[in-house]
Design a protein around this motif. Structure first.
Motif, PDB file in Angstrom:
ATOM      1  N   LEU A 163      -4.841  60.125 -31.561  1.00  0.00           N
ATOM      2  CA  LEU A 163      -3.723  61.412 -31.771  1.00  0.00           C
ATOM      3  C   LEU A 163      -2.396  60.820 -31.326  1.00  0.00           C
ATOM      4  CD1 LEU A 163      -6.396  64.504 -32.025  1.00  0.00           C
ATOM      5  CD2 LEU A 163      -5.369  63.154 -34.326  1.00  0.00           C
ATOM      6  N   ALA A 164      -2.613  60.700 -29.968  1.00  0.00           N
ATOM      7  CA  ALA A 164      -1.367  60.603 -29.316  1.00  0.00           C
ATOM      8  C   ALA A 164      -0.929  58.942 -29.549  1.00  0.00           C
ATOM      9  CB  ALA A 164      -1.998  60.389 -27.939  1.00  0.00           C
ATOM     10  N   GLY A 165      -1.896  58.077 -29.374  1.00  0.00           N
ATOM     11  CA  GLY A 165      -1.229  56.654 -29.720  1.00  0.00           C
ATOM     12  C   GLY A 165       0.108  56.159 -29.022  1.00  0.00           C
ATOM     13  N   ASP A 166       0.828  56.144 -29.188  1.00  0.00           N
ATOM     14  CA  ASP A 166       2.061  56.064 -29.121  1.00  0.00           C
ATOM     15  C   ASP A 166       3.154  56.888 -29.058  1.00  0.00           C
ATOM     16  OD1 ASP A 166       0.906  53.401 -27.618  1.00  0.00           O
ATOM     17  OD2 ASP A 166       1.925  51.918 -29.457  1.00  0.00           O
ATOM     18  N   ASP A 167       2.798  57.737 -29.232  1.00  0.00           N
ATOM     19  CA  ASP A 167       3.180  58.357 -30.124  1.00  0.00           C
ATOM     20  C   ASP A 167       3.855  59.754 -29.053  1.00  0.00           C
ATOM     21  OD1 ASP A 167       3.827  57.248 -32.404  1.00  0.00           O
ATOM     22  OD2 ASP A 167       2.318  59.492 -33.903  1.00  0.00           O
ATOM     23  N   LEU A 168       4.251  60.826 -28.532  1.00  0.00           N
ATOM     24  CA  LEU A 168       4.173  62.128 -28.090  1.00  0.00           C
ATOM     25  C   LEU A 168       3.946  62.954 -28.988  1.00  0.00           C
ATOM     26  CD1 LEU A 168       8.390  62.507 -28.185  1.00  0.00           C
ATOM     27  CD2 LEU A 168       6.958  61.246 -26.407  1.00  0.00           C
TER      28      LEU A 168
END
Length: 197
Positions: A63-68
């Motif tokens: 869900l977070a992965g490389d994102d905010l």
């Protein structure tokens, strides 16, 4: 109960406290003192969650992965502070796209996973009209308990649980608890913006 009625009283109480205080660990403290919480990292376990679309994903790696990431906690039959948290998430859902350049995932996680099934979450979510970036999620009770402990979220009395926001960068695996006050939306947006591109 309609959304306005469910938010009005908790919001009025919250805004009255928020001018000079925030609620931390079930007690009010001065905003300056609570602001240090934003500096303290939070370890988010990579628990598996099921969202209101019945999709499964791990919180940190998928869900977070490389994102905010912005996480808050609620439950669908809440008659206290959840409406305020949902209203803040709704404002963030509208505000992140034009302001934040990186992808942002918003996740509202139930603190009552034995009751809040994906179908019940979907029904509750409809009232708040979330975009695809804002997920309402549940998980195994033991995993939710672990997550709540790691987030230092006080939920011993489910009706009086505290309002918690965690903001972070999945790429850096850096997650921080944000103070909740009258500037929560702008504070979360500033924290997200601070992670850069």
């Amino acid at each position: 109960m309609n959304r306005i009625a469910s938010v009005a009283l908790p919001l009025a109480i919250f805004l009255g406290l928020a001018a000079s205080t925030v609620i931390v660990a079930g007690r009010a403290m001065p905003s300056r003192q609570a602001a240090t919480l934003a500096q303290e990292p939070v370890y988010l376990p990579d628990v598996r969650l099921t969202d209101h679309h019945r999709r499964e994903a791990a919180l940190v790696s998928e869900l977070a992965g490389d994102d905010l990431l912005v996480v808050t906690f609620n439950y669908t039959s809440c008659q206290s502070i959840c409406g305020v948290g949902n209203a803040i998430m709704q404002e963030l859902d509208k505000a992140v796209l034009p302001r934040i350049r990186r992808p942002v995932r918003l996740v509202s996680i139930t603190i009552n996973p034995t009751v809040d099934t994906p179908d019940i979450l979907a029904e509750a979510a409809r009232e708040w009209a979330p975009s695809e970036r804002w997920l309402w999620a549940t998980g195994r009770p033991g995993d939710i308990d672990t997550l709540l402990r790691q987030a230092n979220a006080r939920t011993a009395d489910i009706e009086l649980h505290e309002l918690v926001f965690i903001v972070g960068d999945g790429k850096r695996k850096d997650f921080r608890r944000m103070p909740v006050n009258d500037a929560t939306v702008s504070g979360v947006l500033a924290a997200l913006d601070g992670y850069g591109s």
